[in-house]
Design an enzyme around this catalytic site. Structure first.
Site, PDB file in Angstrom:
ATOM      1  N   LYS A 182       0.012   2.997   3.105  1.00  0.00           N
ATOM      2  CA  LYS A 182      -0.841   2.629   1.973  1.00  0.00           C
ATOM      3  C   LYS A 182      -2.071   1.838   2.416  1.00  0.00           C
ATOM      4  CE  LYS A 182       1.601   4.353  -1.435  1.00  0.00           C
ATOM      5  NZ  LYS A 182       1.385   4.672  -2.832  1.00  0.00           N
ATOM      6  N   ARG A 216       9.952   6.964  -0.130  1.00  0.00           N
ATOM      7  CA  ARG A 216       9.094   8.146  -0.017  1.00  0.00           C
ATOM      8  C   ARG A 216       8.145   7.881   1.156  1.00  0.00           C
ATOM      9  NH1 ARG A 216       4.180  10.432  -1.786  1.00  0.00           N
ATOM     10  NH2 ARG A 216       4.358  12.531  -2.650  1.00  0.00           N
TER      11      ARG A 216
END
Length: 221
Positions: A182, A216
């Site tokens: 991220k 995930r």
């Protein structure tokens, strides 16, 4: 895409998540037909080639229906079934659903997101969505929640959520987290996406310790 799915299964993935519309900050939506054209051939091909379940990552009820008909057995919706006809569609399909929290939409979600208390606001959001799902006929046991790291959240919001994820376990549903590579991990480590594995792993460990049950990820192995 098929080869990549086979590699992910070999590396130990429990699900393969397939999406045809980017939800990266600033991403532009694609047409419904293009999304279908991207995901359906892959799902149809993989159904006979891999053993693990296939998840469809979509916000759109028509894609949910077509993907499940093609072989997907899990719906992963970044919009938490708030789209047109999504609640009724998921209830009719009777497959597990992941509800994700997102403030705004991918194209605009990182433009000054604000919360009174990010963790409490997400908790309230999920309480309301769970009630809406149950009222629509979706069994509570079919639901998974995802707090949506990086979706309509500043760096500070993500850090606060990282530290307090355990508060969401009071909802008594499985928690899925998507932390891998991220942007905010890049901000914390000053690394480009391909060099964020260490930060991604550290964040994942913290969240598993706090009750996350599904990760995930890009780097399955």
């Amino acid at each position: 895409a098929i080869r990549q799915a086979e590699i992910l299964q070999q590396e130990g993935a429990d699900y393969i998540d397939i999406g045809g519309e980017s939800t990266h900050p600033g991403a532009q939506p694609v047409s419904l037909q293009e999304e279908l054209d991207r995901v359906l051939p892959v799902i149809e091909a993989l159904r006979a080639r891999i053993l693990v379940p296939i998840s469809i990552d979509t916000r759109h009820s028509a894609v949910m229906r077509a993907a499940v008909a093609a072989g997907a057995t899990f719906i992963n919706d970044v919009n938490a079934l708030r789209g047109e006809d999504a609640l009724a569609t998921a209830a009719a399909l009777k497959v597990p659903v992941c509800l994700m929290h997102m403030q705004g939409e991918p194209r605009t979600m990182q433009q000054n997101p604000q919360y009174d208390d990010v963790v409490q606001d997400i908790y309230t959001f999920f309480s309301e969505r769970i009630n809406a799902c149950c009222a629509a006929g979706i069994a509570r046991e079919q639901l998974v929640i995802d707090p949506g790291f990086g979706f309509g959240k500043t760096f500070q919001h993500n850090v606060q959520l990282l530290a307090a994820l355990h508060q969401l376990t009071a909802l008594q549903l499985p928690i899925l987290v998507g932390l891998s590579r991220k942007t905010w991990i890049g901000m914390a480590t000053d690394k480009p996406p391909q060099q964020r594995l260490a930060g991604s792993l550290a964040a994942a460990i913290l969240e598993v310790q706090q009750g996350a049950q599904i990760l995930r990820v890009h780097d399955v192995g």
